[in-house]
Design an enzyme around this catalytic site. Structure first.
Site, PDB file in Angstrom:
ATOM      1  N   ARG A  35       0.821  -1.229   0.000  1.00  0.00           N
ATOM      2  CA  ARG A  35       0.000   0.000   0.000  1.00  0.00           C
ATOM      3  C   ARG A  35       0.849   1.270   0.000  1.00  0.00           C
ATOM      4  O   ARG A  35       0.429   2.294  -0.545  1.00  0.00           O
ATOM      5  CB  ARG A  35      -0.935  -0.007   1.203  1.00  0.00           C
ATOM      6  N   LYS A 197     -19.736 -18.503  -0.937  1.00  0.00           N
ATOM      7  CA  LYS A 197     -21.194 -18.520  -0.798  1.00  0.00           C
ATOM      8  C   LYS A 197     -21.938 -17.680  -1.823  1.00  0.00           C
ATOM      9  O   LYS A 197     -21.517 -16.573  -2.158  1.00  0.00           O
ATOM     10  CB  LYS A 197     -21.554 -17.984   0.591  1.00  0.00           C
TER      11      LYS A 197
HETATM   12  P1  AMP Z   1     -15.034 -15.386  -0.946  1.00  0.00           P
HETATM   13  O1  AMP Z   1     -14.436 -14.576   0.166  1.00  0.00           O
HETATM   14  O2  AMP Z   1     -16.505 -15.470  -0.919  1.00  0.00           O
HETATM   15  O3  AMP Z   1     -14.464 -15.010  -2.290  1.00  0.00           O
HETATM   16  O4  AMP Z   1     -14.597 -16.884  -0.643  1.00  0.00           O
HETATM   17  C1  AMP Z   1     -13.282 -17.311  -0.664  1.00  0.00           C
HETATM   18  C2  AMP Z   1     -13.184 -18.624   0.024  1.00  0.00           C
HETATM   19  O5  AMP Z   1     -13.993 -19.576  -0.629  1.00  0.00           O
HETATM   20  C3  AMP Z   1     -11.793 -19.213   0.049  1.00  0.00           C
HETATM   21  O6  AMP Z   1     -11.325 -19.200   1.370  1.00  0.00           O
HETATM   22  C4  AMP Z   1     -11.973 -20.624  -0.468  1.00  0.00           C
HETATM   23  O7  AMP Z   1     -11.286 -21.588   0.301  1.00  0.00           O
HETATM   24  C5  AMP Z   1     -13.455 -20.841  -0.328  1.00  0.00           C
HETATM   25  N1  AMP Z   1     -13.950 -21.870  -1.247  1.00  0.00           N
HETATM   26  C6  AMP Z   1     -13.795 -21.944  -2.577  1.00  0.00           C
HETATM   27  N2  AMP Z   1     -14.318 -23.085  -3.054  1.00  0.00           N
HETATM   28  C7  AMP Z   1     -14.826 -23.764  -2.008  1.00  0.00           C
HETATM   29  C8  AMP Z   1     -15.472 -25.024  -1.858  1.00  0.00           C
HETATM   30  N3  AMP Z   1     -15.715 -25.804  -2.902  1.00  0.00           N
HETATM   31  N4  AMP Z   1     -15.838 -25.396  -0.626  1.00  0.00           N
HETATM   32  C9  AMP Z   1     -15.585 -24.599   0.436  1.00  0.00           C
HETATM   33  N5  AMP Z   1     -14.972 -23.399   0.361  1.00  0.00           N
HETATM   34  C10 AMP Z   1     -14.594 -22.982  -0.842  1.00  0.00           C
END
Ligand code: AMP
Length: 395
Positions: A35, A197
């Site tokens: 940063r 999610k």
């Molecule tokens: P986000 O912050 O919503 O972009 O989510 C990122 C997180 O999603 C990461 O820590 C990944 O480990 C998790 N993730 C990705 N694919 C999967 C999966 N198939 N099952 C569980 N967690 C997941």
């Protein structure tokens, strides 16, 4: 947009809102100076033109004055990176601060104390913002990472500068990169949305459907869609409450002419761990005790075609649990495809949270067109929100 290139800073004193909210170890050494490096271009520009810089920033989330979160701890690092001497002032508002900044010579830099030592900063207090505005004769905002907050230094103080408020170089780059995808994207425009999610990506997906031609859905979100379509997802992460929404979304995409690509095969595991047994499986046929943790080979091949024929690519969210080496292949392979597509002319923007971490971890940093520095600010931009810090500069 009032950008730095069109301004003359000779003998001007710019209050520059930077994002020096950097991680430090227990001896207060900066452990990641990205940063600070990101703010250098703006500061160099002003100094080169014969102006001076009053740098204001927050660091951490102090409750009142906290020596552990003093910006004095990072002043040496800032000096190293900027390559000029930087003086530190132990406050950020008030008569003494105004006097010290008024005495700055052209070409000099002063770093003020942590803005968040005052609760008025996050409260967006008008009088506090006016106090900050007295530290210089113009205002430059270069803190994209805080542009989604209507805090005193990121938004409110802009009103005290009439025309004398400008986009810093970093802020300008971030805004232009988002614009290049959301408004001016050369077709076909592809969004790749992964991550854990569906519920946390709803607003982004809804907003993107009006801007894109193709959508890849990956990561943990996949299993909510698979379940909604009548598939078996075993122990995979799945939001049953969002199954109806998932089907609705596929209908909406169809109505808008957006092609949606969901995985056909995935890598499943018999435990949520790096050392779990793994095998390839059709997406809706996951045995009861297994869970999907990464994209499968057939899916990745298909994604390669989609990525290679796209001219504009937005990537938000990993394709699998990339933190586990044994389930990082999908995310790495996708990164390789985007890098390849970028090298033959596509514009690629990686933004928002974990996909940025993945891109850095797997060494794709220099192979993407732009990697956003702002997590929350980027996500809100993708949701179609106008960031208060940016509107304040446009008024
Ligand atoms: P986000 O912050 O919503 O972009 O989510 C990122 C997180 O999603 C990461 O820590 C990944 O480990 C998790 N993730 C990705 N694919 C999967 C999966 N198939 N099952 C569980 N967690 C997941």
């Amino acid at each position: 947009m009032r950008i730095l290139a069109n301004q003359d800073f000779l003998n001007r004193r710019a209050v520059v809102r930077v994002d020096f909210n950097v991680p430090t170890d227990d001896k207060f050494n900066v452990t990641d100076s990205t940063r600070i490096v990101a703010a250098k271009e703006t500061i160099d520009h002003i100094l080169k033109q014969g102006g001076s810089c009053v740098l204001i920033s927050h660091l951490g989330r102090p409750e009142g004055k906290d020596p552990k979160l003093s910006l004095m701890n990072i002043v040496n690092k800032v000096e190293d990176i900027l390559g000029v001497s930087v003086s530190f002032f132990p406050d950020c508002v008030g008569a003494e601060a105004e006097k010290a900044t008024a005495e700055l010579d052209p070409g000099s830099v002063m770093l003020m104390e942590n803005l968040r030592f005052y609760k008025e900063e996050t409260a967006g207090d008008l009088a506090f913002a006016e106090g900050l505005s007295k530290l210089g004769d113009c205002y430059v905002n270069d803190a994209f990472g805080s542009a989604h907050r209507a805090h005193a230094s990121t938004t409110i103080m802009a009103q005290f500068f009439n025309e004398d408020k400008f986009f810093g170089k970093l802020l300008e780059k971030e805004v232009k990169a988002i614009e290049k995808v959301m408004e001016l994207g050369e077709k076909p425009v592809l969004a790749i949305l992964g991550g854990a999610k569906v519920s946390s990506k709803i607003t982004i997906i809804e907003n993107m459907l009006d801007k894109i031609d193709q959508l890849i859905i990956g990561g943990g979100m996949v299993y909510t869609f698979a379940k909604a379509q009548g598939g078996k997802v075993g122990q995979s992460i799945c939001e049953e409450d969002y199954c109806d929404y998932a089907l609705e979304l596929l209908e909406k995409a169809k109505a808008k002419g957006v092609e949606v690509y969901l995985p056909t095969d995935v890598i499943i595991a018999d435990d949520f761990s790096n050392d779990a047994n793994q095998k390839v499986c059709k997406v809706g046929e996951i045995p009861d005790d297994w869970e999907g943790l990464d994209a499968g080979p057939e899916t990745l091949k298909k994604y390669e075609d989609v990525v290679m024929r796209s001219k504009t690519i937005l990537w938000n969210g990993p394709l699998g649990v990339f933190e586990f080496e044994n389930f990082s292949k999908g995310t790495i392979t996708l990164g390789e495809h985007i890098a390849k597509s970028t090298s033959v002319g596509a514009f690629s923007l990686v933004g928002g949270g974990d996909s940025v971490a993945a891109v850095k971890q797997f060494g794709f940093e220099d192979k993407m067109s732009y990697i956003s520095t702002g997590g929350g600010a980027m996500l809100e931009s993708l949701e179609g929100k106008t960031l208060p810090g940016i509107s304040a500069l446009l008024e």
